[in-house]
Design a protein around this motif. Structure first.
Motif, short mmCIF file in Angstrom:
data_model
loop_
_atom_site.label_atom_id
_atom_site.label_comp_id
_atom_site.label_asym_id
_atom_site.label_seq_id
_atom_site.Cartn_x
_atom_site.Cartn_y
_atom_site.Cartn_z
N ASN A 26 -15.95 73.88 48.61
CA ASN A 26 -15.12 73.37 49.14
C ASN A 26 -13.40 73.01 49.49
N LEU A 27 -13.22 75.13 48.67
CA LEU A 27 -11.71 75.18 49.42
C LEU A 27 -12.81 76.04 50.92
N ILE A 28 -13.57 76.51 51.11
CA ILE A 28 -13.75 77.08 52.64
C ILE A 28 -13.50 76.01 54.11
N LYS A 29 -14.31 75.06 52.57
CA LYS A 29 -14.53 73.68 53.55
C LYS A 29 -13.08 72.75 54.39
N GLU A 30 -12.60 73.34 53.21
CA GLU A 30 -10.80 72.25 52.79
C GLU A 30 -9.65 73.52 54.29
N LEU A 31 -9.84 74.83 54.09
CA LEU A 31 -9.79 75.80 55.05
C LEU A 31 -9.99 75.45 56.49
N ALA A 32 -10.99 75.08 56.25
CA ALA A 32 -11.64 74.49 57.77
C ALA A 32 -10.93 74.26 58.68
N ARG A 33 -10.64 72.96 57.94
CA ARG A 33 -10.34 71.49 57.76
C ARG A 33 -8.95 71.54 58.16
N ASP A 34 -8.27 72.92 57.58
CA ASP A 34 -6.51 72.65 57.74
C ASP A 34 -5.95 73.33 59.03
N VAL A 35 -7.65 74.65 59.05
CA VAL A 35 -7.26 75.03 60.50
C VAL A 35 -7.22 74.53 61.42
N GLN A 36 -8.57 73.54 62.13
CA GLN A 36 -8.84 72.83 63.02
C GLN A 36 -7.19 71.66 62.98
N ARG A 37 -6.76 71.37 61.88
CA ARG A 37 -6.12 70.59 62.18
C ARG A 37 -4.46 71.18 63.23
N SER A 38 -4.33 72.45 62.38
CA SER A 38 -3.13 72.80 63.56
C SER A 38 -4.04 73.58 64.65
N LEU A 39 -4.80 73.08 65.14
CA LEU A 39 -5.11 74.30 66.63
C LEU A 39 -5.31 72.83 67.25
N LEU A 40 -5.67 71.91 66.67
CA LEU A 40 -5.86 71.11 67.86
C LEU A 40 -4.52 70.22 68.44
N ALA A 41 -3.94 70.02 66.70
CA ALA A 41 -2.05 69.78 66.72
C ALA A 41 -1.36 70.74 67.78
N SER A 42 -1.99 72.16 68.05
CA SER A 42 -1.22 73.01 69.18
C SER A 42 -1.96 72.72 70.12
N ASP A 43 -2.54 72.20 70.84
CA ASP A 43 -3.20 71.45 71.82
C ASP A 43 -4.13 72.59 72.86
N VAL A 44 -5.27 72.91 71.50
CA VAL A 44 -6.05 74.28 72.04
C VAL A 44 -7.24 73.22 72.28
N ASN A 45 -7.94 73.19 73.68
CA ASN A 45 -9.22 72.67 73.41
C ASN A 45 -10.16 72.42 71.99
N VAL A 46 -11.20 71.11 72.23
CA VAL A 46 -11.23 70.80 70.68
C VAL A 46 -13.05 71.07 70.89
N ARG A 47 -12.88 71.62 72.49
CA ARG A 47 -14.63 72.72 71.71
C ARG A 47 -14.17 74.31 71.46
N LEU A 48 -13.32 74.70 71.59
CA LEU A 48 -12.84 76.26 71.59
C LEU A 48 -12.55 75.63 70.02
#
Length: 442
Positions: A26-48
């Protein structure tokens, strides 16, 4: 610091991981989701973003940590690896030593290319290269004047001719002009252009074929985010781009997108613009950059800055400071040295173990205080700076009035000066020398 929002998002995600009592799915999945949100908020391409976070999750769940490394530290290392991979490969910048190397600067209009040309000339000069600059932007009024103004400040010679609108001829004459100087590098600044402007792209191609540059650098604006990819791709089709410089990254919401998109073109990012000062151009290293984003510091960059300051420093002054005999002029010199490194925040962010541990508000207070001290010292007489024992109530009052600060501020500065001097005197510079040795520069 560049990319403030991305840095803040990634550090918060990392804090959750580091603060957890155990690592589970659960913690690892939460980390992945948090990183996802941070990168998307910085306009990184969705596929990347999905590529990075899927690999992060997969590796964190299934990889076994090497012997001696805890599972938590291993997950941090995986995050570090995957973010570095997103930002491209790292290769050193090298020039041939037996010839004059030519660097052709290309860029989109408004990307800050002319300013970056001056900064690059400064960076190369600081790293021991003999540099000349040719101003061949005949399209934008005032481009040559701007280039000369920037380069004159750092004693770099510029060739240009405002009366001539033929950029190709200017480049040829510029190369002839610099021939007797036997330079290491000549930088050619060209007109900014857009990928849709075919005539300007053709002109760029002609210049390329005429000068046969050793390196073509494309300057792109970090605020355009993912559009960096299409712009870099179009320029790369016209001439082979050897490297990319991403500018205007300070606080840019789309900076993450710009960096990842530029890296995705296959042309490596060589430099990033980190501020408005002429020294605010930084050689880009994905691993070191990610280290700073995650709050792990960047000791190599700190050493580079320290070495440069050491080269510029007055040896007698440094000796006086480390022997505990410093004057207020020497104290002022130390404040200025921190200023040359950018800011206190920039210094702290580069120090492993300290990066991210001091609150922004505390750093703001320290920087405000240092700024006050500069004004106070500038209001002192030469005799007072050389011999602070002269200070009495009357002198303190006069300096406070002259600097626009309070008498309490003046007294605080004098107290801090005396405290620093006493520490240096007691240790005879051993503490500073020890620190320098630990940093590898002592």
């Amino acid at each position: 610091m560049v990319l403030d929002s991305l840095r803040s998002g990634l550090r918060n995600a990392l804090k959750k991981l580091v603060g957890a009592s155990s690592i589970d799915e659960n913690l690892i999945k939460e980390l992945a989701r948090d990183v996802q949100r941070s990168l998307l908020a910085s306009d990184v391409n969705v596929r990347l973003v999905l590529d990075v976070t899927n690999r992060l999750q997969e590796r964190a769940l299934h990889e076994q940590p090497p012997p001696g490394l805890s599972r938590k530290d291993h997950v941090v290392k995986i995050l570090y690896d995957e973010l570095s991979r997103l930002l491209g490969e790292e290769k050193p910048l090298t020039f041939k030593s037996d010839k004059t190397n030519i660097v052709l600067m290309l860029g989109i209009q408004g990307s800050g290319k002319t300013t970056v040309t001056g900064k690059l000339a400064r960076w190369l000069s600081k790293h021991g290269y003999k540099v000349g600059v040719i101003g061949a932007d005949t399209f934008r009024p005032g481009a040559l004047t701007q280039l000369k103004t920037i380069c004159n400040k750092v004693n770099i010679d510029v060739y240009g001719d405002e009366s001539n609108k033929d950029s190709l001829e200017i480049v040829k004459k510029g190369l002839d002009y610099f021939k007797p100087a036997n330079l290491d590098v000549i930088i050619v600044d060209t007109a900014g252009r857009h990928k849709e402007e075919k005539e300007l792209l053709e002109e760029m191609n002609k210049i390329y074929k005429t000068v046969t540059p050793d390196l073509v650098l494309l300057v792109v604006d970090g605020t355009i985010g993912q559009q960096c990819y299409s712009q870099a791709e179009a320029f790369h089709k016209a001439v082979p781009v050897g490297g990319i410089i991403v500018t205007k990254l300070d606080g840019a919401a789309k900076g993450g997108g710009a960096l990842s998109a530029a890296a995705a073109t296959g042309a490596r990012i060589m430099f990033i613009g980190t501020g408005e000062r002429i020294d605010d151009l930084e050689q880009f290293s994905p691993t070191r950059f990610v280290g700073r984003l995650l709050g792990m510091g960047d000791i190599r960059a700190l050493l580079d800055m320290a070495r440069q300051l050491e080269l510029e420093a007055d040896e007698a002054k440094v000796k006086r400071i480390t022997s505990g005999k410093m004057t207020i002029d020497d104290f002022y010199f130390q404040l200025e040295q921190v200023g040359k490194m950018g800011s206190l925040r920039a210094v702290f962010e580069h120090i492993p173990g300290l990066s991210g541990t001091i609150k922004d508000e505390e750093i703001d207070v320290m920087e405000t205080k240092m700024q006050k001290w500069r004004y106070i010292i500038q209001s002192m007489t030469k005799q007072e700076r050389a011999n602070p024992d002269l200070f009495n109530a009357s002198r303190i009052k006069r300096v406070a009035r002259g600097s626009g600060m309070s008498e309490r501020d003046v007294k605080e500065l004098l107290t801090n000066y005396k405290r620093s001097k006493d520490v240096m005197k007691a240790s005879k510079g051993r503490q500073m020398q020890g620190l320098l040795r630990r940093l590898g520069i002592g």
